[in-house]
Design a protein around this motif. Structure first.
Motif, mmCIF file in Angstrom:
data_model
loop_
_atom_site.group_PDB
_atom_site.id
_atom_site.type_symbol
_atom_site.label_atom_id
_atom_site.label_comp_id
_atom_site.label_asym_id
_atom_site.label_seq_id
_atom_site.Cartn_x
_atom_site.Cartn_y
_atom_site.Cartn_z
ATOM 1 N N LEU A 139 -36.276 -33.273 -4.430
ATOM 2 C CA LEU A 139 -36.639 -32.413 -3.298
ATOM 3 C C LEU A 139 -36.782 -30.962 -3.727
ATOM 4 O O LEU A 139 -37.714 -30.267 -3.288
ATOM 5 C CB LEU A 139 -35.585 -32.534 -2.191
ATOM 6 C CG LEU A 139 -35.595 -33.821 -1.386
ATOM 7 C CD1 LEU A 139 -34.391 -33.875 -0.459
ATOM 8 C CD2 LEU A 139 -36.887 -33.956 -0.595
ATOM 9 N N MET A 140 -35.874 -30.486 -4.575
ATOM 10 C CA MET A 140 -35.955 -29.102 -5.061
ATOM 11 C C MET A 140 -37.233 -28.897 -5.871
ATOM 12 O O MET A 140 -37.894 -27.866 -5.739
ATOM 13 C CB MET A 140 -34.727 -28.748 -5.894
ATOM 14 C CG MET A 140 -33.442 -28.669 -5.081
ATOM 15 S SD MET A 140 -33.521 -27.461 -3.736
ATOM 16 C CE MET A 140 -33.594 -25.951 -4.665
ATOM 17 N N GLU A 141 -37.583 -29.888 -6.683
ATOM 18 C CA GLU A 141 -38.799 -29.798 -7.483
ATOM 19 C C GLU A 141 -40.031 -29.752 -6.576
ATOM 20 O O GLU A 141 -40.930 -28.928 -6.777
ATOM 21 C CB GLU A 141 -38.870 -31.012 -8.422
ATOM 22 C CG GLU A 141 -40.009 -30.966 -9.401
ATOM 23 C CD GLU A 141 -39.956 -32.140 -10.356
ATOM 24 O OE1 GLU A 141 -40.981 -32.843 -10.456
ATOM 25 O OE2 GLU A 141 -38.911 -32.359 -10.992
ATOM 26 N N GLN A 142 -40.076 -30.605 -5.557
ATOM 27 C CA GLN A 142 -41.202 -30.605 -4.623
ATOM 28 C C GLN A 142 -41.274 -29.295 -3.851
ATOM 29 O O GLN A 142 -42.355 -28.748 -3.634
ATOM 30 C CB GLN A 142 -41.098 -31.785 -3.667
ATOM 31 C CG GLN A 142 -41.398 -33.106 -4.324
ATOM 32 C CD GLN A 142 -41.245 -34.274 -3.368
ATOM 33 O OE1 GLN A 142 -41.016 -34.097 -2.174
ATOM 34 N NE2 GLN A 142 -41.375 -35.484 -3.889
ATOM 35 N N TYR A 143 -40.131 -28.782 -3.431
ATOM 36 C CA TYR A 143 -40.089 -27.524 -2.705
ATOM 37 C C TYR A 143 -40.614 -26.387 -3.582
ATOM 38 O O TYR A 143 -41.426 -25.575 -3.137
ATOM 39 C CB TYR A 143 -38.654 -27.224 -2.252
ATOM 40 C CG TYR A 143 -38.505 -25.888 -1.577
ATOM 41 C CD1 TYR A 143 -38.928 -25.711 -0.266
ATOM 42 C CD2 TYR A 143 -37.948 -24.807 -2.253
ATOM 43 C CE1 TYR A 143 -38.803 -24.480 0.361
ATOM 44 C CE2 TYR A 143 -37.817 -23.578 -1.633
ATOM 45 C CZ TYR A 143 -38.246 -23.418 -0.331
ATOM 46 O OH TYR A 143 -38.122 -22.207 0.278
#
Length: 152
Positions: A139-143
Protein backbone atom coordinates in the motif's frame (compact mmCIF):
# COMPACT_ATOMS: atom_id res chain seq x y z
CA UNK A 1 11.33 -7.98 7.17
CA UNK A 2 11.32 -11.58 8.28
CA UNK A 3 10.51 -14.38 5.89
CA UNK A 4 7.07 -15.95 5.76
CA UNK A 5 6.32 -18.57 8.41
CA UNK A 6 5.29 -21.95 7.03
CA UNK A 7 2.66 -23.63 9.22
CA UNK A 8 3.75 -27.25 8.95
CA UNK A 9 7.48 -26.65 9.28
CA UNK A 10 6.96 -24.25 12.21
CA UNK A 11 5.10 -26.86 14.29
CA UNK A 12 7.29 -29.17 16.40
CA UNK A 13 7.36 -32.66 14.80
CA UNK A 14 5.05 -34.40 17.32
CA UNK A 15 2.43 -31.65 16.97
CA UNK A 16 2.78 -31.63 13.17
CA UNK A 17 2.24 -35.41 13.10
CA UNK A 18 -0.94 -35.10 15.21
CA UNK A 19 -2.28 -32.35 12.96
CA UNK A 20 -1.44 -34.30 9.80
CA UNK A 21 -3.68 -37.18 10.93
CA UNK A 22 -6.54 -34.81 10.03
CA UNK A 23 -5.19 -33.82 6.59
CA UNK A 24 -6.85 -34.77 3.34
CA UNK A 25 -5.09 -34.32 -0.01
CA UNK A 26 -7.04 -32.17 -2.47
CA UNK A 27 -6.40 -30.44 -5.77
CA UNK A 28 -7.82 -27.43 -7.57
CA UNK A 29 -7.58 -26.84 -11.32
CA UNK A 30 -6.13 -23.59 -12.62
CA UNK A 31 -8.60 -20.66 -12.51
CA UNK A 32 -10.98 -22.41 -10.08
CA UNK A 33 -12.48 -20.44 -7.20
CA UNK A 34 -11.56 -22.02 -3.86
CA UNK A 35 -13.73 -19.76 -1.73
CA UNK A 36 -15.48 -16.38 -1.82
CA UNK A 37 -15.35 -13.50 0.67
CA UNK A 38 -18.27 -13.74 3.07
CA UNK A 39 -18.63 -17.51 2.68
CA UNK A 40 -18.52 -19.91 5.62
CA UNK A 41 -14.93 -20.53 6.74
CA UNK A 42 -14.99 -24.12 7.94
CA UNK A 43 -11.60 -25.35 6.71
CA UNK A 44 -8.09 -24.35 5.75
CA UNK A 45 -5.35 -25.60 3.46
CA UNK A 46 -1.59 -25.86 3.35
CA UNK A 47 -0.49 -25.52 -0.26
CA UNK A 48 1.77 -28.35 -1.45
CA UNK A 49 2.31 -27.10 -5.01
CA UNK A 50 0.96 -24.41 -7.31
CA UNK A 51 -0.09 -20.83 -6.64
CA UNK A 52 -3.19 -19.23 -5.16
CA UNK A 53 -4.27 -15.59 -5.42
CA UNK A 54 -6.14 -13.98 -2.53
CA UNK A 55 -8.41 -11.26 -3.84
CA UNK A 56 -10.82 -8.58 -2.78
CA UNK A 57 -13.91 -7.64 -4.80
CA UNK A 58 -13.72 -3.87 -5.42
CA UNK A 59 -16.58 -3.50 -7.90
CA UNK A 60 -19.24 -5.88 -9.19
CA UNK A 61 -16.84 -7.01 -11.93
CA UNK A 62 -13.35 -6.20 -10.64
CA UNK A 63 -11.23 -8.15 -8.18
CA UNK A 64 -7.87 -6.96 -6.88
CA UNK A 65 -5.19 -9.47 -5.90
CA UNK A 66 -4.03 -8.75 -2.36
CA UNK A 67 -1.59 -11.65 -1.94
CA UNK A 68 -0.12 -14.60 -3.80
CA UNK A 69 0.53 -17.85 -1.97
CA UNK A 70 2.65 -20.84 -2.89
CA UNK A 71 4.10 -24.11 -1.62
CA UNK A 72 4.07 -24.38 2.18
CA UNK A 73 1.78 -21.38 2.67
CA UNK A 74 -1.35 -21.39 4.82
CA UNK A 75 -4.54 -20.67 2.87
CA UNK A 76 -7.36 -19.55 5.13
CA UNK A 77 -7.34 -18.36 8.72
CA UNK A 78 -10.92 -17.19 9.11
CA UNK A 79 -11.94 -20.64 10.40
CA UNK A 80 -10.13 -19.73 13.63
CA UNK A 81 -11.95 -16.47 14.37
CA UNK A 82 -15.68 -15.68 14.74
CA UNK A 83 -17.80 -15.06 12.74
CA UNK A 84 -15.96 -17.75 10.69
CA UNK A 85 -16.44 -16.05 7.33
CA UNK A 86 -13.79 -15.59 4.65
CA UNK A 87 -12.33 -12.07 4.54
CA UNK A 88 -11.07 -12.53 0.96
CA UNK A 89 -11.71 -14.73 -2.03
CA UNK A 90 -9.19 -17.28 -3.30
CA UNK A 91 -8.50 -18.58 -6.79
CA UNK A 92 -6.07 -21.18 -8.09
CA UNK A 93 -3.58 -19.24 -10.22
CA UNK A 94 -2.14 -22.55 -11.46
CA UNK A 95 -3.04 -26.18 -10.76
CA UNK A 96 -2.86 -26.53 -6.96
CA UNK A 97 -2.31 -29.50 -4.69
CA UNK A 98 -2.91 -28.97 -0.99
CA UNK A 99 -3.57 -30.54 2.36
CA UNK A 100 -7.09 -29.69 3.50
CA UNK A 101 -8.07 -29.54 7.16
CA UNK A 102 -11.65 -29.27 8.42
CA UNK A 103 -11.91 -26.72 11.23
CA UNK A 104 -14.05 -28.70 13.69
CA UNK A 105 -11.71 -31.70 14.06
CA UNK A 106 -8.68 -29.37 14.26
CA UNK A 107 -10.33 -27.29 16.98
CA UNK A 108 -11.29 -30.47 18.87
CA UNK A 109 -7.69 -31.68 18.62
CA UNK A 110 -6.50 -28.31 19.97
CA UNK A 111 -8.82 -28.68 22.96
CA UNK A 112 -7.44 -32.17 23.63
CA UNK A 113 -3.87 -30.91 23.24
CA UNK A 114 -3.67 -27.29 24.51
CA UNK A 115 0.05 -27.14 23.66
CA UNK A 116 -0.78 -27.89 20.02
CA UNK A 117 -3.59 -25.32 20.16
CA UNK A 118 -1.26 -22.63 21.51
CA UNK A 119 1.40 -23.45 18.92
CA UNK A 120 -1.16 -23.32 16.11
CA UNK A 121 -2.58 -19.97 17.23
CA UNK A 122 0.93 -18.51 17.66
CA UNK A 123 2.00 -19.64 14.19
CA UNK A 124 -1.20 -18.34 12.56
CA UNK A 125 -0.64 -15.01 14.36
CA UNK A 126 2.93 -14.86 12.97
CA UNK A 127 1.60 -15.56 9.47
CA UNK A 128 -1.06 -12.84 9.85
CA UNK A 129 1.51 -10.33 11.13
CA UNK A 130 3.82 -11.08 8.20
CA UNK A 131 1.03 -10.72 5.64
CA UNK A 132 -0.16 -7.50 7.25
CA UNK A 133 3.36 -6.08 7.02
CA UNK A 134 3.64 -7.15 3.37
CA UNK A 135 0.26 -5.57 2.57
CA UNK A 136 1.26 -2.36 4.36
CA UNK A 137 4.44 -2.23 2.27
CA UNK A 138 2.47 -2.72 -0.96
CA UNK A 139 0.00 0.00 0.00
CA UNK A 140 2.83 2.42 0.83
CA UNK A 141 4.48 1.64 -2.50
CA UNK A 142 1.21 2.24 -4.40
CA UNK A 143 0.58 5.45 -2.48
CA UNK A 144 4.09 6.70 -3.26
CA UNK A 145 3.71 5.88 -6.97
CA UNK A 146 0.29 7.57 -7.03
CA UNK A 147 1.69 10.69 -5.34
CA UNK A 148 4.59 10.87 -7.80
CA UNK A 149 2.20 10.47 -10.73
CA UNK A 150 -0.11 13.17 -9.36
CA UNK A 151 2.66 15.79 -8.95
CA UNK A 152 3.63 15.90 -12.63
Amino acid sequence: MTRATKLLTALPPPQRERLMTLAREVSFPEDSRIFEAGGTADRFWVIRSGAVSLDQQVTSVQRVTVASLGAGDLLGWSWLFPPHQWDFGAEAFSPVRAYEFEARPVLALCEQDPQLGMSLVRIVAEILAYRLEMTRGQLMEQYTMHRRGGSR
